[in-house]
Design an enzyme around this catalytic site. Sequence first.
Site, PDB file in Angstrom:
ATOM      1  N   HIS A 197      -9.134   2.869  -1.907  1.00  0.00           N
ATOM      2  CA  HIS A 197      -7.787   2.342  -1.866  1.00  0.00           C
ATOM      3  C   HIS A 197      -7.364   1.904  -2.902  1.00  0.00           C
ATOM      4  CE1 HIS A 197      -3.801   1.987  -0.398  1.00  0.00           C
ATOM      5  NE2 HIS A 197      -4.178   0.907   0.399  1.00  0.00           N
ATOM      6  N   CYS A 217       0.833  -1.239   0.044  1.00  0.00           N
ATOM      7  CA  CYS A 217       0.108  -0.114  -0.029  1.00  0.00           C
ATOM      8  C   CYS A 217       0.907   1.312   0.039  1.00  0.00           C
ATOM      9  CB  CYS A 217      -0.784  -0.149   1.217  1.00  0.00           C
ATOM     10  SG  CYS A 217      -1.826  -1.596   1.379  1.00  0.00           S
TER      11      CYS A 217
END
Lengths: 395, 402, 474
Positions: A339, A82
């Site tokens: 995301h 991430c």
Amino acid sequence: MESIKDKVAIVGMGCTRFGELWDRSAEDMIVEAAEEALADAGIGIQDIQAAWAGTMFDYTGATIAKPLKLQYIPVTRVENACGTGIEAIRAAAFAVAAGVYDRVLVVTYEKMKDYGFPGLPNDVERLPRRHPVFEVGYTAAGNYALAATRYFRQYGLSNEEGKLTLAKISVKSHYNGARNPRAHLRREVTLEQVVNAPMIAWPLGLFDCCGVTDGAAAAVLCRAEDARSFRDDYVTIKGLGVSVGPGQGYVRTDYDYTHWGETEHAARQAYEMAGIKDPRKELDVAEVHDCFSISELIACESLGFCPKGQAKEDIDAGTFTQEGELPVNISGGLKSFGHPIGASGCRETYEVYKQIQGKAEEPSRQLKNVQQGLIHNQGGLPGKFMCCVLIIGAP
Amino acid sequence: MESIKDKVAVVGMGCTNFGEKWGENADDMAVEATKEALEDAGLELKDINAAVQTTLFTGETGSQLARWLKLNYVPVSRVENFCSGGLDAFRTACYYVASGTYDIVLANGTEKLMDHAGGFGKVIPSSFDLPGVDHDLPPATTFAFFAVRYMEKHNISYDRMRRILARLEVKNHHNGTLAPKSHLKREITIDDVLNAPMVTYPFGLYDCCGMSDGSASCIVTTPEIAESLRDDYVLVKGLAIANGAGQAYFKASDNTLIGGGDKLEANFPETVNAARSAYAQAGVKDPRKEVSHFEVHDCFSSTELLTYEDLLISPFGKAPEDLEAGRFDLDGEQPCNTDGGLKSFGHPVSASGIRMLYELYKQLQGKAEKRQIKNPKLGLAHNLGGVCGYYNVAVCLIGGRD
Amino acid sequence: MIGITSYGAYVPLWRLSRDAIAKGAKGEKAICHYDEDAITMAVAAAADCLHGVEREKVDGLIFASTNSPYKEKQAASIVAAGADLRRDIVTADFAGSLKAGTTGLRFACDAVKAGSAKQMMVTAADRRQGAPLSAYDQDLGDGAAALMVGDSNVIASLEGSYSISDEILDVWRSSDDTFLRTTHERFAQTEGYVKVISEAIAGLMKKNKLEAKDFAKIAIYTPTARRVADVAKKLGFDAKTQVQDVFFSVMGNTGVPYAMMLFVAALEEAKPGDLILLAGYGDGADAFAFRVTEEIEKVRGNAARRGMKKHLDSKMVINDYKTYWLWRGLLNPITEEGFLPHHYWKTSPVMLWRERDRILRFRGGKCKACGAVNFPPQRACGNCGTEGQFDSVRLSDKKGTIWTFSMDYLSSQVEVPIVCPLVHLEGGGRFQVYMTDCVAEEVKVGMEIEMSFRKIMVRDGINNYYWKATPIRA
């Protein structure tokens, strides 16, 4: 070792609308984000000398070379879960600072909705090929829930108090996201809605989790001394820190799950480089990795915005709201944007870049007099994170 | 733009044996390779300021390297560029140092191919951005496209081409027998190659590289620090990458082998572009004279043959002549794949580039034992990855200090 | 003297009320949780049997079942790994017949008698399936037993054995059948069960000059609650005092391990000097006479052993046919899919093999430099950083506590929510693991757990086993 403070400038940025973009391929998003960034910098694709692609699930630099029709220049794919978005900017910044390129492009993206992801994947390192799932495959929510459970216990919050504190974070992010045209979820929610939402991984409910979204973001970087030839309101990199943990949370019983060690280390590097002593005072805005509400709460403490165990007081006092002392996730955060893994860090940078320039798209979201801001991007899972902290500001 | 030349030094390298390592995990291999590199450099793990990991299939994120080695909260990034991952990670690490941000940086490439039946041949994704229901050509087929075009372009018969390629693989197999860490250690004859089972026209079994597990590590630093560590450090002279963007499909008449233009300028245009860039950085004017030894990406025999030309070492169409004259043999004028190449080492995807540097480095230091060549000055490593039309090619030049 | 040296049993925590199958039907039957099968139950029974036994001194393991998850590939080797036995032992699957367990026991006794093994463990486990709503569906329960056969510290000495082979089609299941088949019930039971098992028991008594009154207890297989009385009557046993309770109303007919489980229950009550009859049935019959010795007290005194009584007493009852069907994997095949429909997810036999000590034996690494237990095993110690200096340590028999946890609503489609704790083990070691056999709402930080061998999922025909945590079972 030297610092790259003020040696590298960002002169153009682009960002697609985030959302369930069923009708758009990864290539469509890549081209849209890159074109906005190039137009913002006032240059064409042929001016770019090297490029970096940030994506978690796609392979190789060719994924952006192909749609952008880059002509035999170097393109590298960077991946760090991430944290991929900032990592791509970082790799490009070092190449510029090394002096080997004058104008480089960073394109970060993720196409999440082409596959049946019902939520963020579980242990990302086992995905896609690392391992058969013969063992634990918690969801990401399940992993962060471990931290929430532990945080409540360590700081004596009842489950109700804990849930309510987290709910305030989500309410704030939704409020901000409702004022951002590029966000995925643009709807305000109430505390009651958040607290009573269906459970995902106890104690985290639906509104404690960020969305699953498609999106792309891009940046054009150059040497700071050349930046003025592109524009007057360029920003420079002030601080850059990355820390990767050795997975201590998985072996050491003294790892407590209530602070992010990797974030502390990365923040220390970035603050040192930027010369920041008191982040709460010296930063004007912060985009923090809020994949879950608990992630934002603990990140605020680990970034030094407030002492450990005291985020609740600041949340109650509104410190991190738009009017507060240090607005956090004024963009709406991952909560509102979703995301798309590779893109998030660069998308957060886009918000801080626009805030510094005074160009937040919706005037009601524009903060006053933003000089410098922080972007926090975190990958992996509690116990084995990688963390990137980027600080950018007016030169 | 400035050149990277002489700004970064290599002070330590490590490499595992390559092979079917059923009993070893990726972490076993990465630790082994890194330990050798640290010992070679006279450094300890705590001296590492930052690291770059590369792998295509074996896990994700930089975190895994941190976890394997127990690096303590230092930055670890992962780069990936298909088969060029190794040299791209090396390049990334070099920029870390050249930017002045970090003093000592580790680059590691690790690939565990053999855990899945079929290895990487079966898991190469199809063309990009497709839903996975399109055609899915195995690498041997797409590389064969080039061999077939080469035969057509230069009017080489099938039998003649097979003999040329056989000559090349006999060389690589021979070199592999002299490399302690190689996977395949067996001399072969021209007849072995010619009589081997066919894989895809015009490739037989011996035209294809092996499949292996392996890991390789490299430590880079500034020349100043290198000076304090060892006398025989090696300097980076040029780092280049070139990515194709599908020109082979969309610019059908360009002067490349697949493009079909009349005036041949490139077999693999990505390689020509990367090579030109690297030579410019290193100040190399005549690679045929100045490159002393080189490691090329011989995933298939013809890839190596065509790359002699794309690296501007052999004139276009003349690679077979050079090969048969022994130019690229261990005792030739410009030895190529002195350790046996991908052919003998196999191709654990992201580890290969750093494995090539390992060989160049040992040659430059005069530590290549039975494979040692005469007067190594400037070594070149060539990594080629991706799928037809979208290759990413890395070319790195390293040389001894003056 | 050779005979039984230790015993163990396993009854799943879960019971299905028979009322769920047929309104008003009485009693319960023991059923596997969704993550249990014959192999996992055999591992649990083996662990129960291994209390007080040095695992390093076990020379062989037999796994008996009609329900091995593999048609080709041994199950006993998986059970032996789950039980963390030595490598240089003999393992064998005894399969196909309901008497596979007692036949395995006979071969184990012969191996010890012949001196080729000092100690052999016989495990038996079954998870049989009757057709929906059939009488079998009501009668059949799941369970497992393990008996250790040895030549020293014998708790029940083998006095004699007798076997019959008989060809009859009374119960069968072809390799394509999901459910058991049978024929006329009276034919099967009178010409099959009653006749043949009686023949074996009579043969045993005649050969060893024993009479019905010599036996303190008879532990014999029975297809239904009442049939055992027919056998007792025919051979002159007193159904009230001599026949071991068959637990039909609380457990059901568990198939291959059934007679052995009843024998374990008999041992739990036996006095030194008691003579106990054990008889198994299926395509013939095996009968054994065992004499209980003074040594029984030592084995019985081990509080860690749950045997039959504790296992039967600790239970959770469901009265929901749909849940039962879901757990059997018969409602749909979702238990065979991973959580994410990712097309790259494949089970790698190479990795399963390489990491078999961790996955099946649940072994961690104990750092020689600092003593820290690392799980999963690391290359360099997570505590002190020392590289490659580990002793392999068994963690499957350790208890632990929950340090933090969540309840995950997305990870499983069978158990929602699934409890996911982070566990600290006694003696060191920390790991994330799934939790099973628990009530989600009762899980708390600080709660004690133990480890249990379970099936995580099936993919590409590969049964993926791993360990889960359970609350300490009463």
